[in-house]
Motif scaffolding. Structure first.
Motif, PDB file in Angstrom:
ATOM      1  N   TYR A  93      20.853  39.415 -10.967  1.00 19.57           N
ATOM      2  CA  TYR A  93      21.070  39.457 -12.576  1.00 19.57           C
ATOM      3  C   TYR A  93      21.788  38.346 -13.022  1.00 19.57           C
ATOM      4  O   TYR A  93      21.623  37.921 -14.182  1.00 19.57           O
ATOM      5  CB  TYR A  93      22.178  40.714 -12.628  1.00 19.57           C
ATOM      6  CG  TYR A  93      22.219  41.309 -13.954  1.00 19.57           C
ATOM      7  CD1 TYR A  93      21.225  41.760 -14.652  1.00 19.57           C
ATOM      8  CD2 TYR A  93      23.418  40.981 -14.413  1.00 19.57           C
ATOM      9  CE1 TYR A  93      21.400  42.059 -16.013  1.00 19.57           C
ATOM     10  CE2 TYR A  93      23.831  41.220 -15.910  1.00 19.57           C
ATOM     11  CZ  TYR A  93      22.720  41.875 -16.696  1.00 19.57           C
ATOM     12  OH  TYR A  93      22.899  42.039 -17.982  1.00 19.57           O
ATOM     13  N   HIS A  96      19.237  35.113 -12.570  1.00 20.43           N
ATOM     14  CA  HIS A  96      18.049  35.142 -13.175  1.00 20.43           C
ATOM     15  C   HIS A  96      17.561  36.198 -14.310  1.00 20.43           C
ATOM     16  O   HIS A  96      16.725  36.008 -14.538  1.00 20.43           O
ATOM     17  CB  HIS A  96      17.022  35.324 -11.818  1.00 20.43           C
ATOM     18  CG  HIS A  96      17.056  34.415 -10.727  1.00 20.43           C
ATOM     19  ND1 HIS A  96      16.584  33.071 -10.912  1.00 20.43           N
ATOM     20  CD2 HIS A  96      17.556  34.580  -9.327  1.00 20.43           C
ATOM     21  CE1 HIS A  96      16.882  32.347  -9.766  1.00 20.43           C
ATOM     22  NE2 HIS A  96      17.542  33.110  -8.908  1.00 20.43           N
ATOM     23  N   GLY A  97      18.725  36.785 -14.482  1.00 24.00           N
ATOM     24  CA  GLY A  97      18.308  38.149 -15.465  1.00 24.00           C
ATOM     25  C   GLY A  97      17.430  39.056 -14.959  1.00 24.00           C
ATOM     26  O   GLY A  97      17.104  39.932 -15.742  1.00 24.00           O
ATOM     27  N   LEU A  98      17.390  39.375 -13.676  1.00 22.71           N
ATOM     28  CA  LEU A  98      16.679  40.347 -12.858  1.00 22.71           C
ATOM     29  C   LEU A  98      17.513  41.520 -12.572  1.00 22.71           C
ATOM     30  O   LEU A  98      18.410  41.373 -11.859  1.00 22.71           O
ATOM     31  CB  LEU A  98      15.855  39.786 -11.721  1.00 22.71           C
ATOM     32  CG  LEU A  98      14.906  40.724 -10.997  1.00 22.71           C
ATOM     33  CD1 LEU A  98      13.675  41.040 -11.995  1.00 22.71           C
ATOM     34  CD2 LEU A  98      14.500  40.163  -9.734  1.00 22.71           C
ATOM     35  N   LEU A 129       9.922  37.684 -10.109  1.00 26.88           N
ATOM     36  CA  LEU A 129      10.306  36.932 -10.918  1.00 26.88           C
ATOM     37  C   LEU A 129       8.995  36.003 -11.235  1.00 26.88           C
ATOM     38  O   LEU A 129       8.715  35.792 -12.408  1.00 26.88           O
ATOM     39  CB  LEU A 129      11.476  35.944 -10.473  1.00 26.88           C
ATOM     40  CG  LEU A 129      12.797  36.502 -10.516  1.00 26.88           C
ATOM     41  CD1 LEU A 129      13.914  35.695 -10.025  1.00 26.88           C
ATOM     42  CD2 LEU A 129      13.216  36.730 -12.101  1.00 26.88           C
ATOM     43  N   ASN A 134      11.208  41.570 -15.374  1.00 20.04           N
ATOM     44  CA  ASN A 134      12.617  41.499 -15.424  1.00 20.04           C
ATOM     45  C   ASN A 134      13.291  42.777 -14.864  1.00 20.04           C
ATOM     46  O   ASN A 134      14.606  42.764 -14.901  1.00 20.04           O
ATOM     47  CB  ASN A 134      12.990  41.366 -16.900  1.00 20.04           C
ATOM     48  CG  ASN A 134      12.229  42.614 -17.945  1.00 20.04           C
ATOM     49  OD1 ASN A 134      11.981  43.650 -17.300  1.00 20.04           O
ATOM     50  ND2 ASN A 134      12.099  42.382 -18.963  1.00 20.04           N
ATOM     51  N   LYS A 135      12.580  43.608 -14.211  1.00 15.82           N
ATOM     52  CA  LYS A 135      13.325  44.802 -13.504  1.00 15.82           C
ATOM     53  C   LYS A 135      12.476  45.172 -12.283  1.00 15.82           C
ATOM     54  O   LYS A 135      11.128  45.058 -12.338  1.00 15.82           O
ATOM     55  CB  LYS A 135      13.074  45.984 -14.581  1.00 15.82           C
ATOM     56  CG  LYS A 135      13.896  47.235 -13.835  1.00 15.82           C
ATOM     57  CD  LYS A 135      14.300  48.264 -14.960  1.00 15.82           C
ATOM     58  CE  LYS A 135      12.980  49.210 -14.966  1.00 15.82           C
ATOM     59  NZ  LYS A 135      13.267  50.381 -16.015  1.00 15.82           N
TER      60      LYS A 135
END
Length: 217
Positions: A93, A96-98, A129, A134-135
């Motif tokens: 998170y 990588h914003g995942l 990714l 994104n999730k």
């Protein structure tokens, strides 16, 4: 005396791992030092992302080298699965914003090699990714015979037809095609119980995204 390339590789990789840990320690100190200068935080994030990726690759190479030479004995111990996943979720998170969501009981525990499962999950998330996700959602399924499954579902573009059709041949074919799935498979194969071996299966979700299931014997 014959030249043992495996011994050389193992020694070099261990040295690289030690150097990598030293870099991560300095990085942590640097991160503390620049907290007062938020404008530089983006540079720190880039450094952390690259060094973490390098550290993961070194751990993977060491593990796979040992497995291939029958010198690796998985440490199959009881772990709280949430404890294994939480650091990974925070890392992905932040860097990588995942978002990684765990849809299972926080008290779930079972027997597995924590390092190998970490390798498998890290590669699964990297694959998500690359597919534009994104999730990621993690689910657990337990069976009466003691086996259990950990499913990794994402909202990316899903597996390609070639990947779905070639599930018996996860051979490494370079860093952009097949290496991640190969490492996941090797991590699962190292888990053995009652003549059964761990395995992975691939499919696509009905709505969107990929579904990878890690099957522990």
């Amino acid at each position: 005396m014959s030249f043992d390339i495996n011994t050389l590789l193992s020694a070099q990789l261990h040295d690289l791992k030690n150097q990598m840990q030293a870099l991560l320690n300095v990085q942590s100190e640097l991160n503390d030092a620049i907290q007062m200068d938020p404008e530089q935080q983006s540079l720190m994030d880039k450094l952390q992302r690259h060094s973490n990726n390098l550290s993961h690759r070194l751990i993977e190479l060491l593990s796979i080298l040992k497995i291939q030479n029958d010198a690796f004995k998985p440490s199959i111990e009881e772990h709280w699965l949430s404890d294994t996943i939480t650091p990974l979720a925070n890392e992905f998170y932040h860097l990588h914003g995942l978002t990684i969501e765990s849809h299972f009981d926080d008290d779930f525990n079972n027997f597995y090699d924590e390092q190998l499962l970490g390798i498998a999950l890290h590669n699964a998330c990297i694959n998500s990714l690359k597919a534009g996700a994104n999730k990621v959602i993690l689910n657990v399924e337990e069976f009466a015979n003691g086996s259990w499954n950990l499913s990794v579902s994402d909202n990316g573009s899903g597996f390609s037809e070639d990947q779905l059709n070639d599930q018996n041949t996860f051979d490494p074919q370079g860093t952009e095609n097949g290496l991640g799935l190969y490492l996941i498979e090797q991590a699962l194969k190292a888990h053995k119980r009652n003549s059964q071996t761990g395995e992975i299966t691939l499919s696509n979700n009905v709505d969107e995204g990929a579904l990878l299931i890690m099957k522990f014997p």
